[in-house]
Design an enzyme around this catalytic site. Sequence first.
Site, short mmCIF file in Angstrom:
data_model
loop_
_atom_site.label_atom_id
_atom_site.label_comp_id
_atom_site.label_asym_id
_atom_site.label_seq_id
_atom_site.Cartn_x
_atom_site.Cartn_y
_atom_site.Cartn_z
N ASP A 47 0.84 -1.20 0.00
CA ASP A 47 0.00 0.00 0.00
C ASP A 47 0.88 1.25 0.00
OD1 ASP A 47 -3.00 0.97 0.81
OD2 ASP A 47 -1.47 2.27 1.71
N TYR A 52 2.79 9.93 -0.33
CA TYR A 52 3.89 9.40 0.48
C TYR A 52 5.24 9.65 -0.20
CZ TYR A 52 0.15 6.41 2.53
OH TYR A 52 -0.99 5.91 3.11
N LYS A 77 -2.82 6.06 -4.31
CA LYS A 77 -3.94 6.98 -4.00
C LYS A 77 -3.79 8.33 -4.69
CE LYS A 77 -3.83 4.76 0.53
NZ LYS A 77 -2.42 4.52 0.80
N HIS A 110 -7.58 9.81 -1.77
CA HIS A 110 -6.88 9.74 -0.47
C HIS A 110 -7.62 10.46 0.65
CE1 HIS A 110 -2.50 9.25 1.11
NE2 HIS A 110 -3.37 9.05 2.07
N SER A 147 -10.54 6.75 0.74
CA SER A 147 -9.83 6.67 2.01
C SER A 147 -10.23 7.85 2.87
CB SER A 147 -8.32 6.67 1.75
OG SER A 147 -7.60 6.49 2.95
N SER A 196 -2.66 2.45 9.88
CA SER A 196 -2.21 2.61 11.26
C SER A 196 -2.90 1.59 12.19
CB SER A 196 -2.45 4.02 11.77
OG SER A 196 -1.71 4.93 11.00
N PRO A 197 -2.83 0.30 11.83
CA PRO A 197 -3.48 -0.71 12.68
C PRO A 197 -2.84 -0.82 14.06
CG PRO A 197 -2.08 -1.77 11.06
CD PRO A 197 -2.13 -0.31 10.69
N LEU A 198 -1.62 -0.26 14.18
CA LEU A 198 -0.95 -0.23 15.50
C LEU A 198 -1.02 1.17 16.09
CD1 LEU A 198 2.22 -2.27 14.40
CD2 LEU A 198 0.14 -3.15 15.49
N SER A 239 6.26 -0.89 8.69
CA SER A 239 7.52 -0.94 9.43
C SER A 239 8.67 -0.81 8.45
CB SER A 239 7.64 -2.25 10.21
OG SER A 239 8.91 -2.28 10.86
N ARG A 244 10.60 -6.61 12.49
CA ARG A 244 9.18 -6.30 12.70
C ARG A 244 8.34 -6.63 11.46
NH1 ARG A 244 10.06 -0.32 15.35
NH2 ARG A 244 10.58 -1.00 17.46
N ILE A 245 8.95 -6.40 10.28
CA ILE A 245 8.24 -6.73 9.04
C ILE A 245 7.91 -8.23 9.06
CG2 ILE A 245 8.53 -6.93 6.52
CD1 ILE A 245 10.27 -4.33 6.72
N ASN A 248 5.28 -9.07 11.95
CA ASN A 248 3.91 -8.66 11.62
C ASN A 248 3.26 -9.56 10.56
OD1 ASN A 248 4.38 -6.58 13.40
ND2 ASN A 248 4.59 -4.99 11.84
P1 A2P Z 1 9.36 1.07 12.42
O1 A2P Z 1 8.77 1.44 11.09
O2 A2P Z 1 10.44 2.00 12.86
O3 A2P Z 1 9.75 -0.39 12.51
P2 A2P Z 1 1.21 1.68 12.10
O4 A2P Z 1 1.31 0.52 11.17
O5 A2P Z 1 0.06 1.62 13.05
O6 A2P Z 1 1.25 3.03 11.37
O7 A2P Z 1 2.51 1.65 13.04
C1 A2P Z 1 3.79 1.88 12.53
C2 A2P Z 1 4.74 2.18 13.66
O8 A2P Z 1 4.82 1.04 14.53
C3 A2P Z 1 6.12 2.48 13.19
O9 A2P Z 1 6.69 3.42 14.08
C4 A2P Z 1 6.84 1.12 13.30
O10 A2P Z 1 8.22 1.30 13.54
C5 A2P Z 1 6.16 0.54 14.53
N1 A2P Z 1 6.06 -0.93 14.46
C6 A2P Z 1 5.58 -1.68 13.43
N2 A2P Z 1 5.58 -2.97 13.73
C7 A2P Z 1 6.07 -3.09 14.98
C8 A2P Z 1 6.33 -4.18 15.84
N3 A2P Z 1 6.07 -5.43 15.47
N4 A2P Z 1 6.86 -3.93 17.07
C9 A2P Z 1 7.12 -2.66 17.45
N5 A2P Z 1 6.89 -1.58 16.68
C10 A2P Z 1 6.37 -1.79 15.46
#
Ligand code: A2P
Length: 282
Positions: A47, A52, A77, A110, A147, A196-198, A239, A244-245, A248
Site C-alpha cells: 500500500d 507518500y 492513491k 486519499h 480513504s 495505522s493498525p498499530l 515498518s 518487525r516486518i 507482523n
Molecule cells: P518502524 O517502522 O520504525 O519499525 P502503524 O502501522 O500503526 O502506522 O505503526 C507503525 C509504527 O509502529 C512504526 O513506528 C513502526 O516502527 C512501529 N512498528 C511496526 N511494527 C512493529 C512491531 N512489530 N513492534 C514494534 N513496533 C512496530
Amino acid sequence: MSLTSTYVLNDGNKIPVVGFGTWQTPDGEIAKHSVLKALEVGYRHIDTAAAYQNEGSVGAAITESGIPRAELYITTKLANPIGTYEAAVQAIDDSLKALGTDYIDLYLIHWPTPIAFREDWATRNADCWRAMEEAVAAGKIKTIGVSNFLPHHLEKLFETATIKPAVNQIYLNPSDQQVELVAFNQKHGLLSEAYSPLGTGNILEIKALQVLADAHNKSIAQIVLRWSLQKGFLPLPKSVTDSRIFENSLLFDFELSAEEMKQIDQLQGVAGSALNPDEASF
Ligand code: A2P
C-alpha cells in the site's frame, strides 16, 4: 489463512487480507529495502500513495523482486492537490509511471475534503471519480475506492458514481474502532481497510495487551493485528525494521477467543484517534 488469502471485493476482484503499509516510510533505499523485505517474507499486497512520495522506490523494489506482477497487489492513491477530471487523469498516469507498472490493483481518493476544495469537495470527488472509472474501463486500474471518507462524503459520491467504491481505507485500530463508519461501510459493501493498525505504534504502549501477548506467546503487535483480521478488517501494518516486518506477517498460527476480542474492544480511546477529515489543516 495466510498472507496470500483474499477477501472478495464488491466488484468481484480479490485482495490479499494483509497489506504492507508505507505511510511515513522515507523514499529511497529505506522504502525500497523495506518493500523488498516484505516481499521476501511473503507479503504480496503493498500500500502506497502519491502523497507518500515513495511510489518510485516501491516500484523499484517490485521490479527487483522479480515476482510476477500478477502475483502482486498494489494500491496507490489520488493526492490532495488533485481537483479536476484532467488532473486526475494525469495523476493516474503519473502513478503508473512511478510504480513502473501498467495497471494499479486498487486506486483510492486519499482524502474527501482537502483544504483547497473544502467548499466544493463533492464536485471535486465526483470529477476525480469519473476519471478513475474511465481508467478502470481502460484497464489502467482494477478496483477503485476511497480513504478517510465519512458517511456523508460517501453518500454524496454515490449520487454520481457509476462504479460503487469497493474499499474505504481508514484509521482503524483498538483505540479508534470507528464503529458507526465500519457499519456504514459494511452496509454499502465497502471493505474497511485499516491503516495505522498499530495506532502508528501508540497501541504497543498499552500494558494490558502484554497479558494477551504472553498468553499466546506472541508480541503485542501480533495480537493487535490478529484482532484487526478477526474483526474482518484488512490491516496495513507499516515498518521499516526487518525483524518487525517479519513479526507482523506471523498472524495465522493462533486465534483470539471471543472473550479476548471483547477485552481489546474495551481499549477504545486509550491511544489516540482519527483526525476529522473536514477539519484537517491539509
Ligand atoms: P518502524 O517502522 O520504525 O519499525 P502503524 O502501522 O500503526 O502506522 O505503526 C507503525 C509504527 O509502529 C512504526 O513506528 C513502526 O516502527 C512501529 N512498528 C511496526 N511494527 C512493529 C512491531 N512489530 N513492534 C514494534 N513496533 C512496530
